[in-house]
Design a protein around this motif. Structure first.
Motif, PDB file in Angstrom:
ATOM      1  N   SER A   5       0.909  -1.266  -0.046  1.00 47.27           N
ATOM      2  CA  SER A   5      -0.010  -0.046  -0.038  1.00 47.27           C
ATOM      3  C   SER A   5       0.947   1.104   0.065  1.00 47.27           C
ATOM      4  O   SER A   5       0.598   2.417  -0.889  1.00 47.27           O
ATOM      5  N   LEU A   6       2.001   1.293   0.895  1.00 46.79           N
ATOM      6  CA  LEU A   6       2.583   2.567   0.759  1.00 46.79           C
ATOM      7  C   LEU A   6       3.599   2.480  -0.582  1.00 46.79           C
ATOM      8  O   LEU A   6       3.556   3.593  -0.821  1.00 46.79           O
ATOM      9  N   THR A   7       4.008   1.296  -0.982  1.00 46.62           N
ATOM     10  CA  THR A   7       4.781   1.474  -2.120  1.00 46.62           C
ATOM     11  C   THR A   7       3.893   2.075  -3.416  1.00 46.62           C
ATOM     12  O   THR A   7       4.474   2.747  -4.146  1.00 46.62           O
ATOM     13  N   SER A   8       2.598   1.717  -3.623  1.00 49.30           N
ATOM     14  CA  SER A   8       1.924   2.314  -4.314  1.00 49.30           C
ATOM     15  C   SER A   8       1.524   3.748  -4.329  1.00 49.30           C
ATOM     16  O   SER A   8       1.604   4.387  -5.036  1.00 49.30           O
ATOM     17  N   ARG A   9       1.254   4.046  -3.029  1.00 50.08           N
ATOM     18  CA  ARG A   9       0.672   5.525  -2.560  1.00 50.08           C
ATOM     19  C   ARG A   9       1.943   6.364  -2.994  1.00 50.08           C
ATOM     20  O   ARG A   9       1.962   7.464  -3.522  1.00 50.08           O
ATOM     21  N   PHE A  10       3.359   6.014  -2.765  1.00 50.71           N
ATOM     22  CA  PHE A  10       4.344   6.810  -2.987  1.00 50.71           C
ATOM     23  C   PHE A  10       4.976   6.621  -4.304  1.00 50.71           C
ATOM     24  O   PHE A  10       6.044   7.250  -4.742  1.00 50.71           O
ATOM     25  N   LEU A  61       3.694  12.313   2.661  1.00 52.49           N
ATOM     26  CA  LEU A  61       4.655  11.310   3.560  1.00 52.49           C
ATOM     27  C   LEU A  61       4.065  12.129   5.014  1.00 52.49           C
ATOM     28  O   LEU A  61       3.794  10.907   5.685  1.00 52.49           O
ATOM     29  N   ILE A  62       3.743  13.171   5.140  1.00 48.48           N
ATOM     30  CA  ILE A  62       3.519  13.647   6.327  1.00 48.48           C
ATOM     31  C   ILE A  62       2.044  12.958   6.776  1.00 48.48           C
ATOM     32  O   ILE A  62       1.729  12.794   7.970  1.00 48.48           O
ATOM     33  N   GLU A  63       1.145  13.070   5.774  1.00 51.88           N
ATOM     34  CA  GLU A  63      -0.194  12.731   5.894  1.00 51.88           C
ATOM     35  C   GLU A  63      -0.137  11.040   6.110  1.00 51.88           C
ATOM     36  O   GLU A  63      -0.899  10.542   7.075  1.00 51.88           O
ATOM     37  N   ALA A  64       0.627  10.357   5.583  1.00 53.92           N
ATOM     38  CA  ALA A  64       0.988   8.930   5.798  1.00 53.92           C
ATOM     39  C   ALA A  64       1.244   8.845   7.420  1.00 53.92           C
ATOM     40  O   ALA A  64       0.644   7.840   8.306  1.00 53.92           O
ATOM     41  N   VAL A  65       2.349   9.784   7.827  1.00 55.24           N
ATOM     42  CA  VAL A  65       2.478   9.588   9.258  1.00 55.24           C
ATOM     43  C   VAL A  65       1.316   9.882  10.195  1.00 55.24           C
ATOM     44  O   VAL A  65       1.068   9.224  11.060  1.00 55.24           O
TER      45      VAL A  65
END
Length: 207
Positions: free
Chosen positions: A80-85, A134-138
Motif C-alpha cells: 500500500s505504501l509502495t503504491s501510494r508513493f 509522507l506527512i499525511e501517511a505519518v
C-alpha cells in the motif's frame, strides 16, 4: 530541531540502539535500550537521513531482504505504501533519485508498524506534494494508534506545523527547549516565524 552538529542524528541513533557507546541512559518502559538488543529492532523503526541498502538490489529485493529481520513486517501495508508513493519496485537502489530513496527509506522503517518511529530529516529531497503525502501517511498511522511515538528531526519548519505536537530544540548536544507547539506560537504570527526566533534564542538548558 537544532543547527547542524547539535546532536540530532546522534540522539536518534542512541534511541534506536545503534549507538553502543554513550553516557547516560535510554529507557524503554524502564529498561535500558542496550539491554534490549537485538530484539529492540522490532519495536523501533528508523528512517535514516540516507537510505541504507545495497545499491545493486531492486526495491523489491530490498523489501524482501528486510522482511526477514522484522517479526511484524506487513506485506499488504508495504504494498500500500509502495503504491501510494509511486515507488518503482523494479528500480535499482543505486539508480533511484534522492526523493525516491527517501520514500523507500520511509517504507523500510514503517512497514512493520513499530510502536516507536524515528525519522531523520524525512522530507529532505522530496517535492512539496510528496512531502505532504509522507506527512499525511505519518499522521494516519498516529490516528490509527495514538499510543505510537514519532520523533523526527527536520530543518523544514513547515513540517513541524503539519506534524508535531511538541518541539525539542538541541544546542551543542543539550536539550534547550521542550515545549508544546501551541506554546511556541506567537500571537498573530506564524509557527515558522516563532520557530526561527526560538532557534536563534540563547536559552538556558532545561535539563
Amino acid at each position: 530541531m537544532g543547527p547542524n552538529g547539535a546532536g540530532k542524528t546522534t540522539l536518534l541513533r542512541a534511541l534506536a540502539g545503534r549507538l553502543p557507546e554513550y553516557e547516560g541512559e535510554v529507557l524503554f518502559s524502564g529498561l535500558e535500550a542496550r539491554a534490549l538488543l537485538p530484539g529492540l529492532r522490532n519495536y523501533v523503526g528508523v528512517m535514516p537521513e540516507s537510505l541504507l541498502g545495497y545499491n545493486w538490489m531492486t526495491v523489491r529485493q530490498h523489501f524482501d531482504f528486510l522482511a526477514q529481520f522484522f517479526d511484524g513486517w506487513d506485506r499488504e501495508y508495504e504494498a500500500s505504501l509502495t503504491s501510494r508513493f509511486e515507488i518503482p519496485e523494479a528500480g535499482l537502489l543505486g539508480q533511484l533519485s534522492n526523493g525516491t530513496r527517501a520514500k523507500v527509506a520511509f517504507v523500510s522503517a514503517e512497514a512493520f508498524r513499530p510502536p516507536v518511529l524515528l525519522l531523520d530529516e524525512p522530507t529532505a529531497g522530496l517535492d512539496p506534494v510528496m512531502r505532504r503525502h509522507l506527512i499525511e501517511a505519518v499522521v494516519e498511522t498516529l490516528d490509527a494508534d495514538p499510543r505510537r511515538l514519532v520523533l523526527f528531526s527536520t530543518h523544514i519548519l513547515e513540517d513541524v506545523e503539519w506534524l508535531a505536537e511538541r518541539v525539542l530544540v538541541l544546542h551543542d548536544g543539550r536539550l534547550r527547549t521542550d515545549r508544546a507547539v501551541d506554546e511556541v506560537r506567537t500571537d498573530g504570527g506564524s509557527l515558522p516565524t516563532a520557530l526561527y526566533a526560538l532557534l536563534e534564542a540563547d536559552e538556558p538548558a532545561t535539563r
